[in-house]
Design a protein around this motif. Structure first.
Motif, PDB file in Angstrom:
ATOM      1  N   CYS A 135      -5.655 -13.233  -3.102  1.00 17.13           N
ATOM      2  CA  CYS A 135      -5.518 -11.963  -3.901  1.00 17.13           C
ATOM      3  C   CYS A 135      -6.035 -12.591  -5.397  1.00 17.13           C
ATOM      4  O   CYS A 135      -6.544 -11.608  -5.988  1.00 17.13           O
ATOM      5  CB  CYS A 135      -3.907 -12.044  -4.090  1.00 17.13           C
ATOM      6  N   ASP A 179      -4.709  -7.090   1.280  1.00 16.15           N
ATOM      7  CA  ASP A 179      -4.437  -8.309   0.804  1.00 16.15           C
ATOM      8  C   ASP A 179      -2.821  -8.625   0.935  1.00 16.15           C
ATOM      9  O   ASP A 179      -2.692  -9.912   1.109  1.00 16.15           O
ATOM     10  CB  ASP A 179      -4.887  -8.354  -0.801  1.00 16.15           C
ATOM     11  N   LEU A 180      -2.015  -7.648   0.671  1.00 15.75           N
ATOM     12  CA  LEU A 180      -0.735  -7.897   0.861  1.00 15.75           C
ATOM     13  C   LEU A 180      -0.187  -8.212   2.487  1.00 15.75           C
ATOM     14  O   LEU A 180       0.528  -9.078   2.634  1.00 15.75           O
ATOM     15  CB  LEU A 180       0.339  -6.909   0.428  1.00 15.75           C
ATOM     16  N   MET A 231       3.598  -0.278   4.223  1.00  8.65           N
ATOM     17  CA  MET A 231       3.585  -1.943   4.277  1.00  8.65           C
ATOM     18  C   MET A 231       5.106  -2.563   4.286  1.00  8.65           C
ATOM     19  O   MET A 231       4.925  -3.751   5.016  1.00  8.65           O
ATOM     20  CB  MET A 231       3.333  -2.432   2.590  1.00  8.65           C
ATOM     21  N   LEU A 240       4.692 -11.889  -2.891  1.00  7.75           N
ATOM     22  CA  LEU A 240       4.718 -10.513  -3.042  1.00  7.75           C
ATOM     23  C   LEU A 240       4.665 -10.465  -4.534  1.00  7.75           C
ATOM     24  O   LEU A 240       3.926  -9.595  -5.203  1.00  7.75           O
ATOM     25  CB  LEU A 240       5.670  -9.772  -2.474  1.00  7.75           C
ATOM     26  N   ALA A 285       1.438 -11.311  -6.014  1.00  7.31           N
ATOM     27  CA  ALA A 285       0.163 -10.499  -5.631  1.00  7.31           C
ATOM     28  C   ALA A 285       0.351  -9.138  -6.186  1.00  7.31           C
ATOM     29  O   ALA A 285      -0.571  -8.476  -7.030  1.00  7.31           O
ATOM     30  CB  ALA A 285       0.169 -10.336  -4.017  1.00  7.31           C
ATOM     31  N   LEU A 286       1.731  -8.663  -6.447  1.00 11.98           N
ATOM     32  CA  LEU A 286       1.793  -7.318  -6.925  1.00 11.98           C
ATOM     33  C   LEU A 286       1.651  -7.134  -8.311  1.00 11.98           C
ATOM     34  O   LEU A 286       1.213  -6.003  -8.925  1.00 11.98           O
ATOM     35  CB  LEU A 286       3.305  -6.692  -6.670  1.00 11.98           C
ATOM     36  N   LEU A 331       7.389  -3.996  -5.233  1.00  9.93           N
ATOM     37  CA  LEU A 331       6.779  -3.062  -3.918  1.00  9.93           C
ATOM     38  C   LEU A 331       7.206  -1.780  -4.094  1.00  9.93           C
ATOM     39  O   LEU A 331       6.379  -0.835  -3.903  1.00  9.93           O
ATOM     40  CB  LEU A 331       7.338  -3.899  -2.474  1.00  9.93           C
ATOM     41  N   GLY A 340       0.894 -11.948   3.501  1.00  8.35           N
ATOM     42  CA  GLY A 340       2.073 -12.186   4.193  1.00  8.35           C
ATOM     43  C   GLY A 340       1.875 -12.877   5.396  1.00  8.35           C
ATOM     44  O   GLY A 340       3.103 -13.829   5.728  1.00  8.35           O
ATOM     45  N   GLU A 347      -3.326  -3.070   0.083  1.00  9.76           N
ATOM     46  CA  GLU A 347      -2.668  -3.112   1.180  1.00  9.76           C
ATOM     47  C   GLU A 347      -3.193  -4.362   2.266  1.00  9.76           C
ATOM     48  O   GLU A 347      -2.384  -5.020   2.727  1.00  9.76           O
ATOM     49  CB  GLU A 347      -2.734  -1.991   2.016  1.00  9.76           C
TER      50      GLU A 347
END
Length: 572
Positions: free
Chosen positions: A344, A370-371, A502, A426, A429-430, A487, A375, A368
């Motif tokens: 990310c 990358d997540l 997701m 998460l 990344a988010l 998210l 994960g 999406e």
């Protein structure tokens, strides 16, 4: 914004002579080279950090001395977040970039170099503030320890260590300033080397002075490591500024004389874009605007860092070694998260440019993917950590003063910590999606604050029942709730991610990870020797995860398998 992220996104900004860019835009080759070098140096710094922790564990174990040092360690942890990784970079990198752009655009016309003007404006005041902050921390060390760890039986050692680590309030600030200047100039190697130098300083100081000073040597190593952070960058900053000044003076000597009327400017006035911010019309409001843009990032970073403060606060009244077990478990358990966030970090500039250009669909696809990939990485790592935690801790730390009881306690805590690894990934990344927007967004800070409240309340309630395990469980609960909030809000506040899609994909990946954890745990327990047990468990976890993830059609698994098999065929 984290340190690796800054090193990739901001440090890769090319200079005027950089051939890796066209028209001020980063080429893919230049960005890939910056990402690779940054990743390698970051990995080297992380490995040295592991060696540092192993050295501390071997010499001091997991007793009251190590607890005292880790309380003092809170100071550099908070300082690195504010002065290197987040606030300092977000304030100074744009400022240096603007000064460089003005220099490149109107170099023959400027009477003074904008970069040097920025240095004269910001550096003296920063030196004064950082010096005062370091001295204040040294004087207030007894009160700092009392607030951070009120349950410590003997605070004298923690106070001594805190006074030594307080020097990083000055050295980290200067290191962060140098990093911002170099990144804006397109130099990314020295900023990425700072944690290598930092950990080398700590390890060397412990080995040289450990027997004489005890755990105070580790605190002294923090002070020396902070100085090395500055020294690894300062000569490069000095050379760049001197070279740029010489180039600017040579340009002015050979440039034609420009009268004010040639630029359609009234004589005696500077154009608006060349006036210092304080001299522009309405310039007095600019600091308030900048503060409004930075405040959400600063609050988010402080709130996220406060998780560590809360954990140590809750663990202080517990038996000696509780803080140490939490620290060792957290450092090892978070390695899969660091690896997953590298992806990310590298692709964040792509998302930011797509959002700035209004290409929201391209940004959505990138986020999406990358997540999903992050994960996969973190869930395989978490499954491995849970499956063979005792073997990992025994291999890494069980030697010297760190005995078998410490291994068992740390491994149990690490298994509980691993439950929150997906949430940590998460969130990391988010939050990049939220802060890629040009407007201030308070939603991530509010979500992180709610997660911190749950961490505090959950840890406070569970610590009386489960002890140190309750603190780790509170951490997993708080960060997971924060990840769920971010998210669900990202499509509304930032990138239009398909939240339901997701969520379904992450649930499938989590189910595959749970099955892989059980298989790896059983296989590892059948082998008495820790090294082969850990190796077999890792292989079993990876294999079972891939098989089940493909069976349930989890996202990105097919592309990963195709990529791996394709490379294997190429090698053959």
């Amino acid at each position: 914004m984290t340190a690796p992220e800054s090193a990739v996104q901001e440090s890769a900004v090319p200079e005027e002579t950089d051939t890796g860019s066209r028209g001020g835009h980063l080429s893919n080759r230049f960005l890939a080279r910056a990402a690779l070098l940054t990743a390698l140096l970051t990995a080297a710094g992380a490995l040295l950090g592991l060696v540092r922790d192993q050295t501390i564990a071997r010499l001091y174990g997991a007793g009251p001395d190590t607890d005292a040092f880790l309380v003092a360690w809170t100071v550099p942890e908070v300082a690195s977040t504010l002065l290197i990784e987040d606030a300092m970079a977000l304030i100074l990198v744009p400022a240096f970039s603007l000064a460089l752009a003005r220099r490149a655009k109107d170099r023959p016309l400027l009477d003074r170099d904008p970069v040097h003007a920025l240095l004269r404006t910001t550096l003296p005041g920063l030196l004064l503030v950082l010096s005062a902050g370091a001295v204040l921390l040294m004087l207030a060390a007894p009160w700092v320890v009392a607030v951070l760890a009120p349950g410590l039986p003997d605070t004298r050692l923690a106070v001594d260590c805190t006074r030594l680590t307080a020097t990083c309030a000055f050295s980290f600030g200067i290191a962060g300033y140098c990093s911002a200047a170099l990144r804006a100039h397109g130099s990314f190697v020295p900023p990425a080397m700072i944690y290598v130098a930092y950990n080398i300083g700590i390890i060397a100081t412990i080995l040289v002075l450990g027997e004489r000073l005890g755990v105070r040597a580790a605190a002294a190593g923090v002070a020396i490591g902070g100085v090395l952070m500055v020294l690894v960058q300062a000569p490069v900053v000095w050379r760049k500024l001197r070279r740029r000044r010489a180039a600017a003076e040579q340009t002015r000597e050979h440039a034609p004389e420009y009268a004010p009327e040639q630029r359609n400017e009234p004589a005696g006035e500077q154009p608006a874009d060349e006036q210092p911010p304080g001299d522009r019309p309405g310039g007095g409001a600019r600091p308030l605007v900048a503060l409004g843009l930075l405040a959400p990032v600063i609050v988010f970073a402080l709130t996220r860092q406060s998780q560590v403060l809360i954990e140590r606060f809750l663990a202080a009244p517990l038996p000696a070694g509780a803080i140490s077990h939490l620290n060792y478990a957290q450092k090892v358990a978070q390695m899969p998260m660091v690896l997953s966030l590298m992806l990310c970090t590298v692709t964040f500039p792509v998302v930011a440019r797509a959002m700035a250009a209004g290409e929201t669909d391209r940004a959505r696809r990138r986020v999406e993917r990358d997540l999903a990939l992050a994960g996969v990485i973190v869930l395989v790592g978490a499954a491995t950590v849970v499956a063979c935690a005792p073997q990992i801790i025994e291999i890494l730390f069980q030697r010297g003063a760190f005995d078998r009881a410490d291994t068992a306690a740390t491994a149990t805590v690490m298994r509980v910590y691993a439950l929150g690894l997906l949430g940590h990934t998460l969130v990391g990344a988010l939050v990049r999606c939220y802060f890629s927007a040009a407007r201030p967004l308070w939603f991530p800070a509010l979500a992180m604050f709610l997660g911190l409240v749950l961490t505090t309340v959950g840890g406070g309630l569970l610590v009386g029942v489960w002890g140190v395990l309750g603190i780790a469980a509170g951490n997993a609960l708080g960060i997971t709730v924060t990840a769920v909030l971010l998210l669900n809000g990202v499509a509304r506040h930032s990138v239009p991610v398909r939240v339901r899609h997701m969520t379904g994909g992450l649930v499938k990946l989590s189910a595959a990870a749970a099955s892989a954890t059980g298989a790896g745990w059983i296989c590892g327990a059948l082998i008495p020797s820790p090294v082969p047990a850990a190796a077999v468990a890792c292989l079993v976890v990876a294999a079972v995860f891939l098989v089940i993830a493909r069976a349930v059609q989890a996202p990105e698994i097919d592309s990963i398998v195709r990529s791996v098999t394709g490379r294997f065929i190429d090698v053959r």
